[in-house]
Structures are given as structure tokens and as C-alpha cells.
Design a protein around this motif. Structure first.
Motif, PDB file in Angstrom:
ATOM      1  N   LEU A 117      -8.174  14.806  -1.135  1.00 54.86           N
ATOM      2  CA  LEU A 117      -7.502  13.513  -1.261  1.00 54.86           C
ATOM      3  C   LEU A 117      -7.274  13.141  -2.718  1.00 54.86           C
ATOM      4  O   LEU A 117      -6.219  12.599  -3.062  1.00 54.86           O
ATOM      5  CB  LEU A 117      -8.309  12.416  -0.561  1.00 54.86           C
ATOM      6  N   THR A 118      -8.233  13.446  -3.574  1.00 58.78           N
ATOM      7  CA  THR A 118      -8.066  13.184  -5.003  1.00 58.78           C
ATOM      8  C   THR A 118      -6.857  13.941  -5.539  1.00 58.78           C
ATOM      9  O   THR A 118      -6.046  13.391  -6.289  1.00 58.78           O
ATOM     10  CB  THR A 118      -9.344  13.575  -5.783  1.00 58.78           C
ATOM     11  N   GLY A 119      -6.710  15.189  -5.126  1.00 59.80           N
ATOM     12  CA  GLY A 119      -5.551  15.986  -5.534  1.00 59.80           C
ATOM     13  C   GLY A 119      -4.253  15.394  -5.035  1.00 59.80           C
ATOM     14  O   GLY A 119      -3.258  15.327  -5.775  1.00 59.80           O
ATOM     15  N   VAL A 120      -4.228  14.937  -3.797  1.00 54.57           N
ATOM     16  CA  VAL A 120      -3.026  14.315  -3.225  1.00 54.57           C
ATOM     17  C   VAL A 120      -2.687  13.044  -4.004  1.00 54.57           C
ATOM     18  O   VAL A 120      -1.522  12.801  -4.351  1.00 54.57           O
ATOM     19  CB  VAL A 120      -3.222  14.012  -1.717  1.00 54.57           C
ATOM     20  N   LEU A 121      -3.688  12.242  -4.310  1.00 58.15           N
ATOM     21  CA  LEU A 121      -3.456  10.992  -5.041  1.00 58.15           C
ATOM     22  C   LEU A 121      -2.957  11.258  -6.462  1.00 58.15           C
ATOM     23  O   LEU A 121      -2.095  10.534  -6.964  1.00 58.15           O
ATOM     24  CB  LEU A 121      -4.730  10.150  -5.067  1.00 58.15           C
ATOM     25  N   ARG A 122      -3.475  12.287  -7.092  1.00 57.51           N
ATOM     26  CA  ARG A 122      -2.987  12.634  -8.431  1.00 57.51           C
ATOM     27  C   ARG A 122      -1.563  13.177  -8.373  1.00 57.51           C
ATOM     28  O   ARG A 122      -0.744  12.889  -9.237  1.00 57.51           O
ATOM     29  CB  ARG A 122      -3.906  13.654  -9.092  1.00 57.51           C
ATOM     30  N   LEU A 123      -1.284  13.984  -7.371  1.00 57.20           N
ATOM     31  CA  LEU A 123       0.050  14.557  -7.192  1.00 57.20           C
ATOM     32  C   LEU A 123       1.108  13.468  -7.066  1.00 57.20           C
ATOM     33  O   LEU A 123       2.215  13.587  -7.581  1.00 57.20           O
ATOM     34  CB  LEU A 123       0.071  15.465  -5.959  1.00 57.20           C
ATOM     35  N   PRO A 157      -4.724   8.213 -12.024  1.00 58.07           N
ATOM     36  CA  PRO A 157      -4.396   8.797 -13.332  1.00 58.07           C
ATOM     37  C   PRO A 157      -5.052  10.178 -13.472  1.00 58.07           C
ATOM     38  O   PRO A 157      -6.048  10.456 -12.817  1.00 58.07           O
ATOM     39  CB  PRO A 157      -4.986   7.795 -14.320  1.00 58.07           C
ATOM     40  N   PRO A 158      -4.521  11.019 -14.329  1.00 56.58           N
ATOM     41  CA  PRO A 158      -5.132  12.341 -14.539  1.00 56.58           C
ATOM     42  C   PRO A 158      -6.494  12.187 -15.199  1.00 56.58           C
ATOM     43  O   PRO A 158      -6.796  11.165 -15.815  1.00 56.58           O
ATOM     44  CB  PRO A 158      -4.139  13.041 -15.455  1.00 56.58           C
ATOM     45  N   PRO A 185       0.822  -1.213   0.000  1.00 57.85           N
ATOM     46  CA  PRO A 185       0.000   0.000   0.000  1.00 57.85           C
ATOM     47  C   PRO A 185       0.855   1.262   0.000  1.00 57.85           C
ATOM     48  O   PRO A 185       1.983   1.269   0.495  1.00 57.85           O
ATOM     49  CB  PRO A 185      -0.798  -0.115   1.302  1.00 57.85           C
ATOM     50  N   HIS A 186       0.301   2.316  -0.571  1.00 53.88           N
ATOM     51  CA  HIS A 186       0.926   3.636  -0.479  1.00 53.88           C
ATOM     52  C   HIS A 186       0.543   4.213   0.880  1.00 53.88           C
ATOM     53  O   HIS A 186      -0.626   4.195   1.261  1.00 53.88           O
ATOM     54  CB  HIS A 186       0.411   4.567  -1.589  1.00 53.88           C
ATOM     55  N   ARG A 187       1.518   4.719   1.597  1.00 55.47           N
ATOM     56  CA  ARG A 187       1.256   5.339   2.904  1.00 55.47           C
ATOM     57  C   ARG A 187       1.491   6.834   2.766  1.00 55.47           C
ATOM     58  O   ARG A 187       2.575   7.251   2.372  1.00 55.47           O
ATOM     59  CB  ARG A 187       2.162   4.745   3.974  1.00 55.47           C
ATOM     60  N   LEU A 188       0.451   7.598   3.103  1.00 49.88           N
ATOM     61  CA  LEU A 188       0.521   9.046   2.953  1.00 49.88           C
ATOM     62  C   LEU A 188       0.024   9.738   4.215  1.00 49.88           C
ATOM     63  O   LEU A 188      -0.960   9.311   4.820  1.00 49.88           O
ATOM     64  CB  LEU A 188      -0.339   9.507   1.773  1.00 49.88           C
TER      65      LEU A 188
END
Length: 129
Positions: A115-121, A126-127, A94-97
Motif C-alpha cells: 500500500l505504501t508503494g501504491v500511495l507513493r506511485l 511523499p517520497p 478522499p482518494h479512491r483506489l
């Protein structure tokens, strides 16, 4: 592509539902994230399962258990143990953020956008196309 959070809940049974979604949708698996947030010196964990769109659909669901798991160095939560065990069995990492706590936002939709912005960053989502 539409990317939307679907909140399951914060309880023990919700983690089992989350794990069942992972088991039954393994062919659609995209990513798993474990978010850590802090409010008043209490660390909380959230888990998110990101699935690829079904067949020709443009909908990418993110199944989410928000801040229901307390994090402690002394004692690991049974819920996070279940998630980590499932991840290990599937050979997923898993990605840990570290993210802001949802209470910083006026409503859940704004938190989901954050959160969507963080995941895209982090190139986890995907964009938009």
C-alpha cells in the motif's frame, strides 16, 4: 521520513475512533484514502487517514481500518456513510483506489509495504527523504 500504518480495527467503533483522529488532528491532515479490494466476489472497503509529522518528527502515521466495510451497490454501509459525511463537512475529497486484498499477502507488514508503494506511485505519500 518514516511512513507507517497503524491499524485500528474493522468494527463500527473503530470508524468513530478514526473520525475522532481526523477531528483532533485537523491541523496535521495530509490525505484520506478509500481502498476497494475484492475477495471471492465480495468487495470490501478500507479507509486510511494520513497525517503530517508532528512538529520536528520524521514520523508520518497512516491510521487504517482494513477491509471491515462491505461494499454493495444496493445498500451503502452506515460506516462508509459516516466517513463520507465527515469528508463532505470538512470539504475533503478522499482518494479512491482499487488495491489487492490483504489475503494475497503472507503477513500484514507486506500488505502495508504494498500500500505504501501504491500511495507513493500516485503521489499521495511523499517520497522517502
Amino acid at each position: 521520513m518514516i511512513q507507517r500504518f497503524i491499524e485500528l480495527g474493522e468494527g463500527y467503533s473503530d470508524i468513530y475512533e478514526w473520525m475522532e483522529l481526523l477531528e483532533t488532528n485537523e491541523d496535521r491532515f495530509h490525505n484520506v484514502c478509500i481502498f476497494t479490494s475484492v475477495l471471492k466476489d465480495v468487495k470490501k472497503l478500507s479507509v486510511a487517514l494520513i497525517l503530517k509529522p508532528a512538529s520536528e518528527s520524521k514520523f508520518m502515521p497512516i491510521y487504517f481500518c482494513r477491509e471491515g466495510i462491505e461494499y454493495s451497490l444496493e445498500k451503502t454501509s452506515k460506516r462508509i456513510q459516516l466517513v463520507e459525511k465527515t469528508m463532505k463537512e470538512k470539504n475533503y475529497s478522499p482518494h479512491r483506489l482499487e488495491v489487492k486484498h490483504s489475503s494475497y499477502f503472507a503477513e500484514p507488514a507486506l500488505y502495508h509495504q504494498y500500500l505504501t508503494g501504491v500511495l507513493r506511485l500516485h503521489h499521495i505519500l511523499p517520497p522517502l527523504s
